[in-house]
Design an enzyme around this catalytic site. Sequence first.
Site, PDB file in Angstrom:
ATOM      1  N   CYS A 107     -16.268   1.584   0.695  1.00  0.00           N
ATOM      2  CA  CYS A 107     -15.077   0.804   1.048  1.00  0.00           C
ATOM      3  C   CYS A 107     -14.641   1.055   2.490  1.00  0.00           C
ATOM      4  O   CYS A 107     -13.971   0.225   3.072  1.00  0.00           O
ATOM      5  CB  CYS A 107     -13.946   1.106   0.074  1.00  0.00           C
ATOM      6  SG  CYS A 107     -13.360   2.812   0.124  1.00  0.00           S
ATOM      7  N   ARG A 120     -13.450  -8.503   2.030  1.00  0.00           N
ATOM      8  CA  ARG A 120     -12.037  -8.250   1.744  1.00  0.00           C
ATOM      9  C   ARG A 120     -11.228  -9.497   2.064  1.00  0.00           C
ATOM     10  O   ARG A 120     -10.335  -9.901   1.321  1.00  0.00           O
ATOM     11  CB  ARG A 120     -11.504  -7.078   2.598  1.00  0.00           C
ATOM     12  CG  ARG A 120     -12.089  -5.716   2.281  1.00  0.00           C
ATOM     13  CD  ARG A 120     -11.666  -5.220   0.912  1.00  0.00           C
ATOM     14  NE  ARG A 120     -10.216  -5.163   0.755  1.00  0.00           N
ATOM     15  CZ  ARG A 120      -9.442  -4.165   1.177  1.00  0.00           C
ATOM     16  NH1 ARG A 120      -9.957  -3.129   1.788  1.00  0.00           N
ATOM     17  NH2 ARG A 120      -8.121  -4.189   0.970  1.00  0.00           N
ATOM     18  N   ASP A 127     -17.075   7.163  -1.952  1.00  0.00           N
ATOM     19  CA  ASP A 127     -15.774   7.105  -1.271  1.00  0.00           C
ATOM     20  C   ASP A 127     -15.521   8.508  -0.727  1.00  0.00           C
ATOM     21  O   ASP A 127     -16.174   9.473  -1.149  1.00  0.00           O
ATOM     22  CB  ASP A 127     -14.694   6.681  -2.299  1.00  0.00           C
ATOM     23  CG  ASP A 127     -13.318   6.474  -1.699  1.00  0.00           C
ATOM     24  OD1 ASP A 127     -13.210   6.368  -0.457  1.00  0.00           O
ATOM     25  OD2 ASP A 127     -12.336   6.424  -2.476  1.00  0.00           O
ATOM     26  N   GLN A 169     -10.119  -4.160  -3.153  1.00  0.00           N
ATOM     27  CA  GLN A 169     -11.405  -3.664  -2.674  1.00  0.00           C
ATOM     28  C   GLN A 169     -12.508  -3.955  -3.691  1.00  0.00           C
ATOM     29  O   GLN A 169     -13.616  -4.360  -3.338  1.00  0.00           O
ATOM     30  CB  GLN A 169     -11.308  -2.147  -2.428  1.00  0.00           C
ATOM     31  CG  GLN A 169     -12.604  -1.531  -1.940  1.00  0.00           C
ATOM     32  CD  GLN A 169     -12.967  -1.973  -0.535  1.00  0.00           C
ATOM     33  OE1 GLN A 169     -12.164  -1.843   0.379  1.00  0.00           O
ATOM     34  NE2 GLN A 169     -14.164  -2.510  -0.353  1.00  0.00           N
ATOM     35  N   HIS A 210      -7.310   0.409  -6.473  1.00  0.00           N
ATOM     36  CA  HIS A 210      -7.597  -0.383  -5.257  1.00  0.00           C
ATOM     37  C   HIS A 210      -8.295  -1.684  -5.692  1.00  0.00           C
ATOM     38  O   HIS A 210      -9.460  -1.919  -5.383  1.00  0.00           O
ATOM     39  CB  HIS A 210      -8.466   0.435  -4.299  1.00  0.00           C
ATOM     40  CG  HIS A 210      -8.447  -0.051  -2.879  1.00  0.00           C
ATOM     41  ND1 HIS A 210      -7.676  -1.126  -2.466  1.00  0.00           N
ATOM     42  CD2 HIS A 210      -9.097   0.380  -1.758  1.00  0.00           C
ATOM     43  CE1 HIS A 210      -7.854  -1.313  -1.160  1.00  0.00           C
ATOM     44  NE2 HIS A 210      -8.720  -0.426  -0.715  1.00  0.00           N
ATOM     45  N   ARG A 220       0.885  -1.177   0.000  1.00  0.00           N
ATOM     46  CA  ARG A 220       0.000   0.000   0.000  1.00  0.00           C
ATOM     47  C   ARG A 220       0.917   1.220   0.000  1.00  0.00           C
ATOM     48  O   ARG A 220       1.674   1.442   0.934  1.00  0.00           O
ATOM     49  CB  ARG A 220      -0.907   0.001   1.231  1.00  0.00           C
ATOM     50  CG  ARG A 220      -1.584   1.338   1.429  1.00  0.00           C
ATOM     51  CD  ARG A 220      -2.698   1.329   2.436  1.00  0.00           C
ATOM     52  NE  ARG A 220      -3.871   0.662   1.911  1.00  0.00           N
ATOM     53  CZ  ARG A 220      -5.094   0.797   2.410  1.00  0.00           C
ATOM     54  NH1 ARG A 220      -5.301   1.584   3.445  1.00  0.00           N
ATOM     55  NH2 ARG A 220      -6.109   0.143   1.883  1.00  0.00           N
TER      56      ARG A 220
HETATM   57  N1  NVA Z   1      -9.897   6.626  -1.654  1.00  0.00           N
HETATM   58  C1  NVA Z   1      -9.561   6.277  -0.299  1.00  0.00           C
HETATM   59  C2  NVA Z   1      -9.774   4.809  -0.080  1.00  0.00           C
HETATM   60  C3  NVA Z   1      -9.436   4.317   1.286  1.00  0.00           C
HETATM   61  C4  NVA Z   1      -9.592   2.844   1.442  1.00  0.00           C
HETATM   62  C5  NVA Z   1      -8.116   6.663  -0.038  1.00  0.00           C
HETATM   63  O1  NVA Z   1      -7.284   6.476  -0.940  1.00  0.00           O
HETATM   64  O2  NVA Z   1      -7.825   7.163   1.046  1.00  0.00           O
HETATM   65  N1   CP Z   2     -11.173  -0.029   2.461  1.00  0.00           N
HETATM   66  C1   CP Z   2      -9.913  -0.094   2.896  1.00  0.00           C
HETATM   67  O1   CP Z   2      -8.971  -0.331   2.140  1.00  0.00           O
HETATM   68  O2   CP Z   2      -9.787   0.114   4.230  1.00  0.00           O
HETATM   69  P1   CP Z   2      -8.431   0.387   5.035  1.00  0.00           P
HETATM   70  O3   CP Z   2      -7.906   1.718   4.551  1.00  0.00           O
HETATM   71  O4   CP Z   2      -8.851   0.421   6.470  1.00  0.00           O
HETATM   72  O5   CP Z   2      -7.462  -0.697   4.737  1.00  0.00           O
END
Ligand code: NVA
Ligand code: CP
Length: 306
Positions: A265, A293, A225, A133, A130, A103
Site C-alpha cells: 500500500c 486509489r 505492510d 486501499q 483501510h 483518517r
Molecule cells: N498500516 C499502515 C498503512 C499506511 C497506509 C499505517 O497504518 O501506518
Molecule cells: N497507502 C496509503 O494510504 O498511503 P498514504 O498514507 O500516503 O495516504
Amino acid sequence: MKKDLLKMDDLSKEEILDILNLADQLKYEQKHDIEHHHLKDKSLGMIFEKSSTRTRVSFEVGMYQLGGNSLFLTDRDLQIGRGEPMEDTARSLSRFLQGIMIRTFSQEEAEKLAKYSSIPIINGLTDVEHPCQVLADLMTIRENKNILEGLKVAFIGDGNNMANSLMIGCLKVGMNFAIASPKDYTPSDVYLSRATEIAEKEGVTFTVTTSPAEAAKDADVLITDVWASMGHEDEAELRTKAFEGFQINKELMALSDKNAMVLHCLPAHRGEEITSEILEEHANSIFDESENRLHAQKAVLVKLMK
Ligand code: NVA
Ligand code: CP
C-alpha cells in the site's frame, strides 16, 4: 449500499464488484478524456489526524475530476483539535458538505462521526481498517490477473488495519487468503472469526500462521505492510525484533506461484517488510495499485454521494 464506508464488511460481495466495475469505467473515461462530472458542485471534507500522501492527493484529485471540490481539514486547524466533540463537528459539517473522508486513529471516532452525520462518511484509514486501499488492491489484482475468484493471496506482516480490511475483502470476493504474522501481532479474534465465517460461506481457504513460507506457498499475490504503523512509532525497536523474517524477499517469492504479483500500500520501508530488489522488480503493479486509489475511490464517492 449503506450510508457510510467505515469498514470492508460494510460492503457485500456484489457491492464490492459493483465498485470495481465502476472504477474500471471511470479509469477508462479519465484516460480517454471523457467527462464524468457525477459530483458537480458537491463538496467533500477530508479530515486528517494522521499523515498521508496517496489518500489525500487521490481524494482531492478524484473530487476535482468528478466536477466537485474538496477541503483538506486537519485536527491542527479544526476545533476538534481543541476538544470540540465529534458529535457537534459531525452535525455542523453535515450542513455544509455532501460527504466526509476521515483518517484518524480510533475506529470508534470514525463511527461516531458517521452516527451523528447526515452525509456519507468514508474511512480513509483508522488503526483497524483501510477499506479504500483494499478496493484499489482488488482492482489492481483483477486488472493483472483478469479474475479474483480462486486466487490465493498471502499477507505477510502486522495483523492490523491493512490485514483486517484485506482478509475481509479478499475472502468476500472468493479468494483464498493466508496471513503470516508474529504470534503477538495476529489480527484480533473478532476479525479472525468473521474471516473464518466468510471463508466458510464462500467455500475458500483461510489460513492463519506464524510461518511466512507457509503463507507464501503457491500464492498468486503477496502483500505486505510496514512493521510499525502510524501511531506505533515508539514500538519500532521492539517490532523490528518481533518481525524479523516477515519480509517479502526473493526466497519467499521462490515459494509462491511463478507469476505471483506483489502489492504494497506504501509507504514502504525497504530492507524491513520488503527488499528493495523485490519492490523495484514489482514496481509496475505497486504503482498501478497506488494509481488505482484514485479510480476506486472515485467509484466509492459516486456510489455514496451521487
Ligand atoms: N498500516 C499502515 C498503512 C499506511 C497506509 C499505517 O497504518 O501506518
Ligand atoms: N497507502 C496509503 O494510504 O498511503 P498514504 O498514507 O500516503 O495516504
